[in-house]
Design a protein around this motif. Sequence first.
Motif, PDB file in Angstrom:
ATOM      1  N   GLU A   9       0.825  -1.212   0.000  1.00  0.00           N
ATOM      2  CA  GLU A   9       0.000   0.000   0.000  1.00  0.00           C
ATOM      3  C   GLU A   9       0.860   1.263   0.000  1.00  0.00           C
ATOM      4  O   GLU A   9       0.516   2.251  -0.647  1.00  0.00           O
ATOM      5  CB  GLU A   9      -0.951  -0.012   1.202  1.00  0.00           C
ATOM      6  N   CYS A  10       1.963   1.231   0.707  1.00  0.00           N
ATOM      7  CA  CYS A  10       2.857   2.394   0.750  1.00  0.00           C
ATOM      8  C   CYS A  10       3.454   2.696  -0.618  1.00  0.00           C
ATOM      9  O   CYS A  10       3.525   3.852  -1.049  1.00  0.00           O
ATOM     10  CB  CYS A  10       3.972   2.160   1.766  1.00  0.00           C
ATOM     11  N   LEU A  11       3.889   1.646  -1.304  1.00  0.00           N
ATOM     12  CA  LEU A  11       4.511   1.851  -2.610  1.00  0.00           C
ATOM     13  C   LEU A  11       3.498   2.332  -3.650  1.00  0.00           C
ATOM     14  O   LEU A  11       3.864   3.028  -4.599  1.00  0.00           O
ATOM     15  CB  LEU A  11       5.170   0.559  -3.085  1.00  0.00           C
ATOM     16  N   ALA A  12       2.230   1.984  -3.450  1.00  0.00           N
ATOM     17  CA  ALA A  12       1.197   2.383  -4.401  1.00  0.00           C
ATOM     18  C   ALA A  12       0.623   3.766  -4.106  1.00  0.00           C
ATOM     19  O   ALA A  12      -0.038   4.354  -4.966  1.00  0.00           O
ATOM     20  CB  ALA A  12       0.068   1.361  -4.398  1.00  0.00           C
ATOM     21  N   ASP A  13       0.872   4.284  -2.926  1.00  0.00           N
ATOM     22  CA  ASP A  13       0.251   5.545  -2.506  1.00  0.00           C
ATOM     23  C   ASP A  13       1.144   6.731  -2.867  1.00  0.00           C
ATOM     24  O   ASP A  13       2.278   6.820  -2.389  1.00  0.00           O
ATOM     25  CB  ASP A  13       0.015   5.530  -0.991  1.00  0.00           C
ATOM     26  N   PRO A  14       0.656   7.665  -3.679  1.00  0.00           N
ATOM     27  CA  PRO A  14       1.492   8.808  -4.084  1.00  0.00           C
ATOM     28  C   PRO A  14       1.854   9.742  -2.940  1.00  0.00           C
ATOM     29  O   PRO A  14       2.813  10.509  -3.060  1.00  0.00           O
ATOM     30  CB  PRO A  14       0.623   9.526  -5.130  1.00  0.00           C
ATOM     31  N   GLN A  15       1.109   9.683  -1.830  1.00  0.00           N
ATOM     32  CA  GLN A  15       1.439  10.547  -0.697  1.00  0.00           C
ATOM     33  C   GLN A  15       2.674  10.056   0.044  1.00  0.00           C
ATOM     34  O   GLN A  15       3.337  10.825   0.743  1.00  0.00           O
ATOM     35  CB  GLN A  15       0.254  10.646   0.267  1.00  0.00           C
ATOM     36  N   ASN A  58      11.962  -0.747  -6.194  1.00  0.00           N
ATOM     37  CA  ASN A  58      11.014   0.329  -6.431  1.00  0.00           C
ATOM     38  C   ASN A  58      11.757   1.636  -6.183  1.00  0.00           C
ATOM     39  O   ASN A  58      12.603   1.718  -5.290  1.00  0.00           O
ATOM     40  CB  ASN A  58       9.813   0.196  -5.498  1.00  0.00           C
ATOM     41  N   ALA A  59      11.411   2.668  -6.960  1.00  0.00           N
ATOM     42  CA  ALA A  59      12.145   3.932  -6.894  1.00  0.00           C
ATOM     43  C   ALA A  59      12.109   4.564  -5.505  1.00  0.00           C
ATOM     44  O   ALA A  59      13.066   5.240  -5.103  1.00  0.00           O
ATOM     45  CB  ALA A  59      11.578   4.911  -7.928  1.00  0.00           C
ATOM     46  N   THR A  76      -5.446  -8.852   3.889  1.00  0.00           N
ATOM     47  CA  THR A  76      -4.157  -8.158   3.965  1.00  0.00           C
ATOM     48  C   THR A  76      -4.276  -6.739   3.415  1.00  0.00           C
ATOM     49  O   THR A  76      -3.609  -5.818   3.900  1.00  0.00           O
ATOM     50  CB  THR A  76      -3.073  -8.925   3.184  1.00  0.00           C
ATOM     51  N   THR A  77      -5.139  -6.544   2.429  1.00  0.00           N
ATOM     52  CA  THR A  77      -5.342  -5.193   1.890  1.00  0.00           C
ATOM     53  C   THR A  77      -5.924  -4.270   2.952  1.00  0.00           C
ATOM     54  O   THR A  77      -5.466  -3.124   3.114  1.00  0.00           O
ATOM     55  CB  THR A  77      -6.279  -5.232   0.672  1.00  0.00           C
ATOM     56  N   GLN A  78      -6.900  -4.742   3.698  1.00  0.00           N
ATOM     57  CA  GLN A  78      -7.469  -3.935   4.773  1.00  0.00           C
ATOM     58  C   GLN A  78      -6.423  -3.624   5.837  1.00  0.00           C
ATOM     59  O   GLN A  78      -6.381  -2.506   6.365  1.00  0.00           O
ATOM     60  CB  GLN A  78      -8.666  -4.652   5.394  1.00  0.00           C
ATOM     61  N   MET A  79      -5.586  -4.577   6.159  1.00  0.00           N
ATOM     62  CA  MET A  79      -4.531  -4.337   7.146  1.00  0.00           C
ATOM     63  C   MET A  79      -3.579  -3.248   6.658  1.00  0.00           C
ATOM     64  O   MET A  79      -3.239  -2.309   7.400  1.00  0.00           O
ATOM     65  CB  MET A  79      -3.756  -5.624   7.422  1.00  0.00           C
ATOM     66  N   GLY A  80      -3.127  -3.375   5.411  1.00  0.00           N
ATOM     67  CA  GLY A  80      -2.193  -2.395   4.875  1.00  0.00           C
ATOM     68  C   GLY A  80      -2.782  -1.002   4.814  1.00  0.00           C
ATOM     69  O   GLY A  80      -2.138  -0.017   5.192  1.00  0.00           O
ATOM     70  N   LEU A  81      -4.032  -0.900   4.352  1.00  0.00           N
ATOM     71  CA  LEU A  81      -4.687   0.402   4.267  1.00  0.00           C
ATOM     72  C   LEU A  81      -4.919   1.004   5.644  1.00  0.00           C
ATOM     73  O   LEU A  81      -4.751   2.216   5.838  1.00  0.00           O
ATOM     74  CB  LEU A  81      -6.024   0.255   3.531  1.00  0.00           C
ATOM     75  N   ALA A  82      -5.313   0.180   6.600  1.00  0.00           N
ATOM     76  CA  ALA A  82      -5.547   0.684   7.950  1.00  0.00           C
ATOM     77  C   ALA A  82      -4.270   1.267   8.551  1.00  0.00           C
ATOM     78  O   ALA A  82      -4.283   2.357   9.158  1.00  0.00           O
ATOM     79  CB  ALA A  82      -6.084  -0.437   8.839  1.00  0.00           C
ATOM     80  N   MET A  83      -3.171   0.590   8.390  1.00  0.00           N
ATOM     81  CA  MET A  83      -1.906   1.056   8.946  1.00  0.00           C
ATOM     82  C   MET A  83      -1.487   2.370   8.308  1.00  0.00           C
ATOM     83  O   MET A  83      -1.083   3.321   8.990  1.00  0.00           O
ATOM     84  CB  MET A  83      -0.835  -0.026   8.769  1.00  0.00           C
ATOM     85  N   LEU A  84      -1.619   2.446   6.988  1.00  0.00           N
ATOM     86  CA  LEU A  84      -1.247   3.670   6.292  1.00  0.00           C
ATOM     87  C   LEU A  84      -2.183   4.814   6.680  1.00  0.00           C
ATOM     88  O   LEU A  84      -1.734   5.957   6.874  1.00  0.00           O
ATOM     89  CB  LEU A  84      -1.275   3.427   4.789  1.00  0.00           C
ATOM     90  N   ASN A  85      -3.474   4.538   6.821  1.00  0.00           N
ATOM     91  CA  ASN A  85      -4.415   5.588   7.208  1.00  0.00           C
ATOM     92  C   ASN A  85      -4.191   6.071   8.632  1.00  0.00           C
ATOM     93  O   ASN A  85      -4.459   7.235   8.958  1.00  0.00           O
ATOM     94  CB  ASN A  85      -5.852   5.093   7.029  1.00  0.00           C
TER      95      ASN A  85
END
Length: 226
Positions: free
Chosen positions: A24-30, A46-47, A195-204
Amino acid sequence: MNSRPINVLVFGASGMVGMAVLRECLADPQVARVLSVGRSALGLHNAKLGQIIHADLSNYSAIESSLEPFDACFFCLGVSSAGLTEKAYERVTYDFTLATATILARLNPRMTFVYVSGAGTDSSGEGRIMWARIKGRTENALLALPLSSYMLRPGIIQPLHGIRSKTRSYRLFYSLAAFLLPLLRAAFPNHVLSTTQMGLAMLNLAKHGYAKRILETRDIKIIAER
């Protein structure tokens, strides 16, 4: 919404939840920069991803200068208690976690620190179940540090997007239960996460925070949907 760029640390990025939040971090432009710290290379390029191979997770003096400035840390490192003595489990679960959080509290005192705990954790730290009381003591120690700390207590997690657990017994469980997990998530949305919900929750949590410091599955689901 605070949309400024953020820099994040990930510990345990090769594990199931670590891979989820890393994705999720690598996909998020923020997210401007991601630094993975662990004992082995991820085999991923990844860059905006940097990696530090560091063997001793109880002592960070050799890499201290690389651990700042960061806005958030996702601490996903953990082991199953099966077959371990209490001392061995405590070393990974409590000692490594607090060694990491303590130095980060000094270097990045306003940092958001997200710790992956588990459903059933014993907040008293004195119960009869070994893993639960050690997790509870770890949570309590983290919450006492000058960090914006959040304790995540997921139960069953459905792996998606090719993510796999590093623990053999968990892989066997997920393999046998693969056809059931989507049904369980649909039937019991407040008890099963992906796992997607976990990743998004942590990033949020890093972006927005949350009213509670200890998040059960229902809370994780809510913050993931922000």
